[in-house]
Design an enzyme around this catalytic site. Structure first.
Site, PDB file in Angstrom:
ATOM      1  N   ALA A  56      48.400  38.029 -44.086  1.00 48.84           N
ATOM      2  CA  ALA A  56      49.549  38.929 -44.248  1.00 48.84           C
ATOM      3  C   ALA A  56      49.948  39.053 -45.713  1.00 48.84           C
ATOM      4  O   ALA A  56      50.146  40.168 -46.217  1.00 48.84           O
ATOM      5  CB  ALA A  56      50.733  38.432 -43.416  1.00 48.84           C
ATOM      6  N   GLU A  75      52.092  30.255 -53.656  1.00 48.83           N
ATOM      7  CA  GLU A  75      51.469  29.438 -52.604  1.00 48.83           C
ATOM      8  C   GLU A  75      51.751  27.967 -52.895  1.00 48.83           C
ATOM      9  O   GLU A  75      51.451  27.482 -53.975  1.00 48.83           O
ATOM     10  CB  GLU A  75      49.959  29.723 -52.596  1.00 48.83           C
ATOM     11  CG  GLU A  75      49.117  28.784 -51.761  1.00 48.83           C
ATOM     12  CD  GLU A  75      49.494  28.769 -50.285  1.00 48.83           C
ATOM     13  OE1 GLU A  75      49.480  29.839 -49.652  1.00 48.83           O
ATOM     14  OE2 GLU A  75      49.831  27.677 -49.787  1.00 48.83           O
ATOM     15  N   GLY A  88      39.346  31.253 -37.007  1.00 47.49           N
ATOM     16  CA  GLY A  88      38.027  31.492 -36.404  1.00 47.49           C
ATOM     17  C   GLY A  88      37.403  32.848 -36.682  1.00 47.49           C
ATOM     18  O   GLY A  88      36.299  33.128 -36.201  1.00 47.49           O
ATOM     19  N   ARG A 334      46.239  31.532 -22.806  1.00 47.13           N
ATOM     20  CA  ARG A 334      46.343  30.184 -23.377  1.00 47.13           C
ATOM     21  C   ARG A 334      47.465  29.367 -22.748  1.00 47.13           C
ATOM     22  O   ARG A 334      47.335  28.170 -22.540  1.00 47.13           O
ATOM     23  CB  ARG A 334      46.558  30.301 -24.895  1.00 47.13           C
ATOM     24  CG  ARG A 334      45.341  30.854 -25.587  1.00 47.13           C
ATOM     25  CD  ARG A 334      45.597  31.171 -27.039  1.00 47.13           C
ATOM     26  NE  ARG A 334      44.346  31.551 -27.690  1.00 47.13           N
ATOM     27  CZ  ARG A 334      44.241  31.913 -28.963  1.00 47.13           C
ATOM     28  NH1 ARG A 334      45.311  31.951 -29.723  1.00 47.13           N
ATOM     29  NH2 ARG A 334      43.073  32.232 -29.470  1.00 47.13           N
TER      30      ARG A 334
END
Lengths: 507, 174
Positions: A56, A75, A88, A334
């Protein structure tokens, strides 16, 4: 190594910083006035300050830069990419060319329906609709603009059709690294080891900048020196979820104790989300925290077993080792699967034969799991039962029953989707893995509108504040479907970058 | 009058002497600082010096290749002067924090063997020098005066961890 030299360096740094502050007061539009009337001495500035460097944040940075804005990406970790660079690499998109080439019929309407159904209709309708509608556009942007190669389309539990486009090496790094390269070409590097600690507003409540700890070292909470960065147009929060924030996740879901591992990187904590709430941002559904039901207790982090398990749903049964019987719809979402495993109270067994395992599981993950011992090989089903202490007779009967379900192509027991090329399990070797959920994704987060502006407790946008990705809530409702996080981040990250760039600078 | 001019002369000569002796001793000190044992005269530096002299840590391997303190710790003359003052006044950081050096600095020497390094660590399931994380800072794994740690071990457990030498700390995660 020299203590005194380091002191000297620090002295120089401090002097330089002071110099910058002084210069800043003269040239960078002087002192700002914070909401409490405090005087802020800006030492750096940009049009848009982005917090976080995952999908994002980087999508926002690229779009804002393309729109001509000067961008800074903050960051806190020593490496960029957050959870995105360890993810993944599966991106959901409905109605893509790749799906058409593989003969898969799909539409944004069907994706929307799947996301709403799994989300228990707690999804904010306009937000989830936007993600489904723009999913193909986002995928094409990643393919054509970013330059990521996608190799196949996978199925994930809870979707109606195979819909998740797998990046070349099955890693989100395949998307993040070219994004970082592209930003580098434009002269933008992620500023690592800088932790945002506070959003700064002016007297009218407009967000005008951030306070960060420069040279912060993750895990050393007393490290770093405060630096004020002016955001002339906006601050975009893209700092992810809080799966690794034990204290915060247990407030929202006390069941998520330290007994549960997480698939997330260690920095996935909630302080940026809380910083936004401190200035009055509205939150939604923070207690919907997703567990990955495909994770293994026999390996660290995300591991290889998710690729084994998730590729084998609809081809191979999951077994409760206490009874030897199936216990859930393997192709369920899930939430239902993780809840069912937790209710059993011990890891369950996903078992497949050679045909299904070799056909479905990508070789690198298969090999990796076999090598680290999280996937085991057995010559016979009797050996499987013995190894996992499963009562033999009920287990063998259940495999017979599964085989008849596969032959029929319909599961009347649990409603599992049986794929057309699934075959009965008859000959070994057999492969099995233990499954135990890990904390994976925070569906809840900041409330944002379709322009990605953060909404306050009076239902109004907070001027100068945007958010995208896992830090936001509303898109996924109660349950996020596999592959939809990447799409959410790309769609909304891009919107946040475009919209923030349109803001009028306050100074 | 003459006494006064004599005294002026004396002061002048003394001043010149002070400057010359000062400059000479500064030059001697600066030259001496190139010798690692000089750095060890400061007691907080001593352990770092000793790890350079010998032992299992990476810094000792650098010593074998004749790499000395200042080859990595690029101190400028003003910095050295500041260190000298700090040494005398006792005004320095206690205890010393870990220092990070940039990837660029490591590659100043290691650029020649970089490709070989990448090739040498191309293990079957993973390559720590060519991973999904892209190019990361060397120091995240490679430490000089303390045990190195595999950054990958936060999430992975690769077989090659077992083959690492004594300069590495292999624990659960970092």
């Amino acid at each position: 190594m020299s203590a005194t030299g380091m002191n000297r360096r620090e002295f120089i740094k401090k002097t330089a910083a002071t110099g910058l502050v002084l210069a800043g007061t003269a040239t960078l539009a002087g002192c700002g006035l914070g909401s409490g009337g405090e005087s802020i001495k800006w030492s750096e500035e940009a049009d848009i300050v982005i917090i976080g460097s995952g999908f994002a944040g980087l999508a926002a940075a690229l779009e804002a830069t393309e729109a001509g804005a000067k961008v800074k990406i903050i960051e806190k970790m020593p490496t960029p990419g957050g959870n995105s660079i360890i993810n993944g690499g599966d991106m959901a998109a409905a109605g893509s060319k790749m799906q058409a080439e593989m003969g898969i019929e799909d539409s944004p309407e069907l994706m929307l329906e799947d996301m709403l159904k799994a989300g228990l209709y707690l999804n904010h309708p306009e937000k989830v609709k936007l993600v489904a509608e723009r999913s193909v556009e986002a995928l094409e942007w990643v393919m054509n603009y970013v330059g990521t190669k996608f190799v196949t389309v996978n199925y994930h539990g809870g979707h109606s059709v195979p819909r998740t486009h797998q990046a070349e090496t099955g890693s989100g790094g395949d998307i993040v690294r070219p994004m970082l390269d592209k930003l580098k070409e434009k002269g933008i590097e992620v500023e690592t080891n800088r932790k945002m600690v506070r959003l700064i507003q002016n007297e009218e409540g407009r967000v005008i900048g951030v306070e960060v700890l420069d040279k912060y070292k993750f895990g050393q909470e007393d490290s770093g020196t405060p630096v004020f960065i002016k955001a002339k147009k906006a601050v975009i929060l893209a700092a992810g979820g809080f799966s690794q924030d034990l204290q915060m996740r247990m407030i929202h879901d006390p069941k998520l104790t330290d007994k549960l591992d997480s698939t997330n990187h260690l920095g996935a904590t909630g302080e940026v989300l809380r910083a936004a709430m401190k200035i009055g941002a509205m939150d939604v559904q923070l207690d919907w925290i997703q567990l990955g039901p495909w994770a293994s207790p026999d390996e660290k982090g995300f591991g290889y077993v998710p690729h084994f398990c998730e590729r084998l749903v609809g081809y191979a049964p999951m077994i409760n080792p206490k009874t030897g019987k199936r216990f859930i719809n393997e192709t369920g979402n899930r939430k239902v699967r993780a809840d069912a495993i937790l209710e059993i109270g011990e890891p369950v067994i996903h078992v497949a034969d050679e045909y299904a395992a070799r056909k479905q599981v990508i070789p690198s993950s298969f090999e990796g799991g076999l090598r680290n011992g999280s996937i085991k090989q057995f010559d016979t089903l009797e050996q499987v039962a013995e190894h996992y202490n499963i009562p033999l007779q009920p287990f063998l009967e259940e495999i017979q029953r599964w085989n008849s379900i596969v032959e029929k192509g319909q599961d009347d027991d649990f409603g599992c989707m049986i794929f057309p090329d699934a075959k009965p399990m008859t000959t070994g070797p057999f492969y099995a893995a233990r499954l135990w959920p890990k904390v994976h994704h925070c569906m809840g987060g900041l409330v944002t509108n379709t322009q990605c502006q953060v909404i306050n407790q009076d239902f109004e946008p907070i001027k100068g504040l945007y958010a995208a990705g896992e830090i936001t809530g509303g898109v996924h409702g109660a349950v996020r479907l596999g592959g939809c996080a990447v799409t959410d981040c790309i769609v909304n990250g891009r919107i946040a970058g475009q919209e923030a760039a349109k803001e009028e600078a306050w100074s | 009058m003459s006494r006064l001019s004599f005294s002026r002369k004396t002061v002048l000569i003394a001043a010149v002497l002070v400057v010359v002796i000062g400059a000479a001793s500064a030059a001697v000190l600066l030259k001496a600082s190139e010798n690692p044992s000089f750095c060890a005269t400061c007691h907080v530096i001593r352990p770092y010096y000793e790890s350079w002299l010998g032992g299992d840590l990476q810094v000792a391997r650098h010593a074998e290749a004749d790499v000395k303190c200042l080859d990595c710790h690029h101190q400028s003359i003003p910095e050295k002067i500041h260190e000298g003052i700090a040494f005398v006044t006792g005004n320095y950081e206690k205890p010393l924090k870990e220092r990070d050096f940039s990837r660029e600095q490591c590659l100043e020497c290691h650029w020649e063997d970089w490709e070989q390094t990448v090739a040498a660590t191309d293990f079957e399931m993973s390559n720590p020098h060519d991973s999904h994380l892209g190019e990361i800072e060397c120091h995240l794994c490679h430490k000089m005066h303390r045990e190195s740690q595999v950054y990958c071990a936060q999430c992975h457990d690769f077989e090659w961890f077992e083959t690492l030498d004594k300069s590495w700390k292999i624990a659960d995660g970092i």
